[in-house]
Design a protein around this motif. Structure first.
Motif, PDB file in Angstrom:
ATOM      1  N   SER A 202       0.827  -1.194   0.000  1.00 10.63           N
ATOM      2  CA  SER A 202       0.000   0.000   0.000  1.00 10.63           C
ATOM      3  C   SER A 202       0.869   1.254   0.000  1.00 10.63           C
ATOM      4  O   SER A 202       1.678   1.441  -0.903  1.00 10.63           O
ATOM      5  CB  SER A 202      -0.980  -0.048   1.190  1.00 10.63           C
ATOM      6  N   TYR A 203       0.761   2.117   1.009  1.00  3.74           N
ATOM      7  CA  TYR A 203       1.591   3.328   1.071  1.00  3.74           C
ATOM      8  C   TYR A 203       3.072   2.961   1.013  1.00  3.74           C
ATOM      9  O   TYR A 203       3.872   3.606   0.315  1.00  3.74           O
ATOM     10  CB  TYR A 203       1.274   4.070   2.370  1.00  3.74           C
ATOM     11  N   SER A 206       4.046   2.293  -2.464  1.00  2.00           N
ATOM     12  CA  SER A 206       4.211   3.522  -3.253  1.00  2.00           C
ATOM     13  C   SER A 206       5.554   4.166  -2.953  1.00  2.00           C
ATOM     14  O   SER A 206       6.206   4.719  -3.848  1.00  2.00           O
ATOM     15  CB  SER A 206       3.062   4.497  -2.976  1.00  2.00           C
ATOM     16  N   PRO A 228      -0.216   2.570  -4.606  1.00  5.43           N
ATOM     17  CA  PRO A 228      -0.605   3.581  -5.598  1.00  5.43           C
ATOM     18  C   PRO A 228       0.591   4.016  -6.442  1.00  5.43           C
ATOM     19  O   PRO A 228       1.678   4.240  -5.918  1.00  5.43           O
ATOM     20  CB  PRO A 228      -1.114   4.742  -4.738  1.00  5.43           C
ATOM     21  N   TYR A 231      -1.201   9.050  -7.871  1.00  4.17           N
ATOM     22  CA  TYR A 231      -2.088   9.395  -6.773  1.00  4.17           C
ATOM     23  C   TYR A 231      -3.374  10.051  -7.258  1.00  4.17           C
ATOM     24  O   TYR A 231      -4.399   9.987  -6.591  1.00  4.17           O
ATOM     25  CB  TYR A 231      -1.377  10.268  -5.733  1.00  4.17           C
ATOM     26  N   ASP A 233      -5.123   8.871  -9.611  1.00  8.30           N
ATOM     27  CA  ASP A 233      -6.018   7.735  -9.792  1.00  8.30           C
ATOM     28  C   ASP A 233      -6.492   7.145  -8.464  1.00  8.30           C
ATOM     29  O   ASP A 233      -7.458   6.377  -8.448  1.00  8.30           O
ATOM     30  CB  ASP A 233      -5.329   6.638 -10.605  1.00  8.30           C
ATOM     31  N   TYR A 234      -5.818   7.484  -7.383  1.00  7.23           N
ATOM     32  CA  TYR A 234      -6.242   6.983  -6.081  1.00  7.23           C
ATOM     33  C   TYR A 234      -7.454   7.749  -5.563  1.00  7.23           C
ATOM     34  O   TYR A 234      -8.298   7.179  -4.859  1.00  7.23           O
ATOM     35  CB  TYR A 234      -5.082   7.074  -5.080  1.00  7.23           C
ATOM     36  N   ASN A 312      -9.494  -0.631  -2.905  1.00  4.51           N
ATOM     37  CA  ASN A 312      -8.812   0.453  -2.197  1.00  4.51           C
ATOM     38  C   ASN A 312      -7.794   1.075  -3.149  1.00  4.51           C
ATOM     39  O   ASN A 312      -7.970   2.189  -3.635  1.00  4.51           O
ATOM     40  CB  ASN A 312      -8.165  -0.082  -0.921  1.00  4.51           C
ATOM     41  N   VAL A 313      -6.731   0.331  -3.432  1.00  2.00           N
ATOM     42  CA  VAL A 313      -5.791   0.728  -4.482  1.00  2.00           C
ATOM     43  C   VAL A 313      -6.194  -0.078  -5.711  1.00  2.00           C
ATOM     44  O   VAL A 313      -5.835  -1.241  -5.846  1.00  2.00           O
ATOM     45  CB  VAL A 313      -4.336   0.441  -4.073  1.00  2.00           C
ATOM     46  N   HIS A 317      -3.618   0.959 -10.945  1.00  2.00           N
ATOM     47  CA  HIS A 317      -2.312   1.359 -10.413  1.00  2.00           C
ATOM     48  C   HIS A 317      -1.231   0.367 -10.850  1.00  2.00           C
ATOM     49  O   HIS A 317      -0.144   0.773 -11.288  1.00  2.00           O
ATOM     50  CB  HIS A 317      -2.364   1.458  -8.893  1.00  2.00           C
ATOM     51  N   HIS A 341      -7.509  -5.913  -1.110  1.00  2.00           N
ATOM     52  CA  HIS A 341      -6.286  -5.254  -0.625  1.00  2.00           C
ATOM     53  C   HIS A 341      -5.605  -6.164   0.401  1.00  2.00           C
ATOM     54  O   HIS A 341      -5.609  -5.901   1.606  1.00  2.00           O
ATOM     55  CB  HIS A 341      -6.664  -3.905  -0.010  1.00  2.00           C
TER      56      HIS A 341
END
Length: 630
Positions: A202-203, A206, A228, A231, A233-234, A312-313, A317, A341
């Motif tokens: 996730s984060y 990225s 992601p 961002y 597109d998030y 979520n993502v 992505h 996710h």
């Protein structure tokens, strides 16, 4: 020489000649003078201690000032490395840079960093990377992103300050920056072999990609998990805001240590003022938070993982990043699962750990285990049923136009040829229509959607890639949204990714991956797939703001009554429609369960069928579509 060839040549040049002892083979003459990793059965072995591993917390001055207090931010990170590094062992680094270590924490079990005895060193390390890889001759770094954990400054949600946080530590590992311990003493990474891999979900994923696209020297490979990549597109989709107002500032607040949230309020205010929520268009704010266009800078290989049903993502992505990796010849592998996710450690645990082990051994220890000679892509077709392919989209896939056909008192049809005469069908946008109302009862006429169904398929039909919807539509308002849903109507047992757990059930039993210390074990709760039999499966979906029909950068109002051509992608997929099932295409205006802000115009929309279609990426193209009865 190819990019992969250059990377392997660099890796071979960096590997110390005495760093590997091969069980059953000749032992280098100098092996007795220095510790060495041990390779057996093609992988590194756990010959180094875990409880006695060296643990450090270090601090490095960054090159930025996220909170604009006139001082450069300080990035903190925790290091664990084999004690044998004191005796000359050179090891690579596996790094997980994260904003979550002191807030939401990591993994299915929510593990946080913890200093239990107050000595300034970690006693509990989230996730299994330390337990598993340190005994096998790796160092592990858990880095606190700017403004989180023990780092100073304020989070900026994937802006440059976030993106450059981990680069500081890689520069230190390679002698290009200075780090100090809590006593202010300079600490050097004289134990490092010059290679670093980054991993994270996730984060964290990225941040791994953000670091890779800087082209920083010494970052050899990255393993982004459901991270992601764009961002925009998030929180947006083709001009439509898909998450609440000021979401970027909201997330910055979530990851900030609670005691620093008031201090970081001015930073969040700046973010909220610049995010463009008033229009939803693409601006420089989002360009700073884009990694796809920076892929040409990369020198690191990529092992990419994503859940095809991640809401979520979302799956675009991984796809946009994957397409860019292919265009730029980046060495790469891909896993696509049926879950949402979910980390692969909780989806396909044993095979994931084995694959990750071999991946890191190959790229960071230069162990010639053949992993790059294997198929590039693993895809989960059904619960725990995996298959491999040479690439993705699957070779032999071709975009195939499937045209909308008029209905006769019910749903319209789907065929490979357009209608012979111009025809149109109308519906009214509804900002409150539920997703279930959109996709259920497809044969019934409803005022706020159009439904188009294929005949029952006579053979499997496999799509692999990014479908595209092309519509010619006239609206009676100056603005509206347009949405489309691809649906499988047919009974089957499927991974239930929309229930709690996003496709997995967390069990009470545990298994262990790696060594343990009195304060940190490598044991984690097992999982199993959550499956259910259903008659309908939402395969993929897409949405756009009609005013962004020409560009996501500029909105152009509609002329009421005038027809325009619209083209927008659905989320990428890899899906097989089974014989006897029917393919459905649902056309709507607003899509409240996809976007946070439904259009309120309630426009009346007229769709011209002769020039409206969906382009499906069908494995085998038109011939396969004909064979399936389309």
């Amino acid at each position: 020489m190819s990019r992969i060839g250059r990377l392997l040549r660099v890796a071979a040049a960096l590997l110390p000649v005495v760093a590997v002892a091969v069980v059953g083979g000749a032992v280098p003459a100098l092996a007795a003078q220095a510790p060495a990793i041990v390779v057996s059965a093609g992988v590194t072995q756990p010959v180094f201690g875990y409880s006695d591993a060296i643990r450090e917390r270090l601090f490095i001055d960054s090159t930025f000032d996220s909170d604009r207090d006139g001082l450069r931010d300080i990035i903190a990170f925790d290091v664990m490395r084999p004690r044998a590094t004191l005796d000359g062992l050179k090891v690579p680094v596996i790094m997980d840079a994260s904003p979550y270590y002191s807030t939401l924490c990591r993994g299915n079990e929510g593990e946080c960093k913890a200093d239990l005895d107050g000595d300034g060193l970690l006693d509990r390390w989230p996730l299994f990377y330390d337990n598993y890889f340190v005994p096998r001759g790796y160092a592990v770094i858990l880095l606190d992103m700017v403004g989180t954990g023990n780092s100073t400054g304020c989070p900026t949600t994937n802006a440059n300050e976030d993106n450059l946080s981990a680069k500081q530590a890689i520069n230190w590992l390679n002698g290009r920056a200075t780090a100090r311990n809590a006593a202010g003493e300079v600490v050097r990474a004289d134990w490092h072999n010059g290679r670093t891999g980054m991993i994270g979900k996730s984060y964290d994923g990225s941040l791994a990609m953000a670091t890779a696209v800087t082209g920083v020297k010494g970052l050899t490979t990255v393993v982004p998990i459901s991270g992601p990549t764009e961002y925009y597109d998030y929180v947006r989709s083709n001009g439509v805001i898909t998450r609440g107002n000021s979401y970027v500032a909201y997330l910055a607040n979530v990851v900030t240590n609670p005691e620093r949230r008031a201090y970081c309020q001015p930073t969040r205010d700046r973010i909220a003022a610049e995010d463009g929520d008033e229009h939803g268009d693409y601006t420089a704010f989002w360009n700073e938070r884009s990694y796809v266009k920076k892929v040409p800078n990369m020198t690191a290989s990529v092992l990419l993982y994503h859940g095809l049903n991640d809401d979520n993502v979302r799956a675009d992505h991984f796809s946009k990043f994957w397409y860019a990796l292919a265009e730029n010849g980046v060495p790469r592998k891909l896993w696509l699962s049926q879950e949402g996710h979910v980390d692969p450690f909780d989806s396909r645990r044993a095979v994931w750990v084995e694959t990750l082990h071999r991946w890191f051994d190959y790229w960071l220890h230069a162990v010639p285990n053949g992993i790059m000679d294997e198929p590039k892509v693993d895809i989960e077709r059904a619960a725990d049923v995996w298959e491999t392919h040479a690439d993705w989209p699957i070779p032999g896939t071709a975009g195939t136009e499937v045209f909308l056909q008029p209905g006769a008192g019910g749903a319209g049809g789907l065929k490979l040829v357009p209608v012979a005469q111009p025809r149109s069908e109308s519906f009214q946008d509804s900002p409150t229509q539920s997703q279930n109302t959109m996709i259920l009862n497809p044969d019934a006429v409803q005022p706020n959607r159009l439904a188009y169904l294929s005949a029952p398929l006579t053979a499997p039909l496999h799509i692999s890639g990014t479908p595209e919807v092309r519509l010619r539509v006239a609206a009676d308002q100056t603005d509206t949204n347009l949405g489309a849903i691809l649906v499988d109507y047919g009974t089957a047992e499927r991974v239930n990714h929309r229930a709690s757990g996003e496709g997995i059930i967390t069990l009470e039993t545990q298994d262990c991956w790696g060594e343990s210390s009195p304060t940190d074990d490598g044991c984690y709760r097992q999982t199993q797939k959550r499956v259910a039999t259903s008659d309908v499966e939402l395969v993929t979906k897409g949405i756009m703001d009609a005013q962004n029909r020409q560009s996501i950068r500029v909105a152009v109002p509609l002329v009421p009554g005038q027809a325009y051509n619209y083209s927008f992608p659905l989320l990428p997929e890899d899906y097989v429609f089974q014989p006897g099932h029917r393919i459905g295409v649902i056309i709507v205006g607003s899509y409240p369960q996809y976007s946070s802000q439904a259009d309120q115009s309630r426009a009346n929309l007229q769709v011209a069928l002769k020039t409206s279609n969906v382009v499906l990426p069908i494995v085998g193209g038109t011939a396969a579509a004909h064979a399936a009865g389309l």
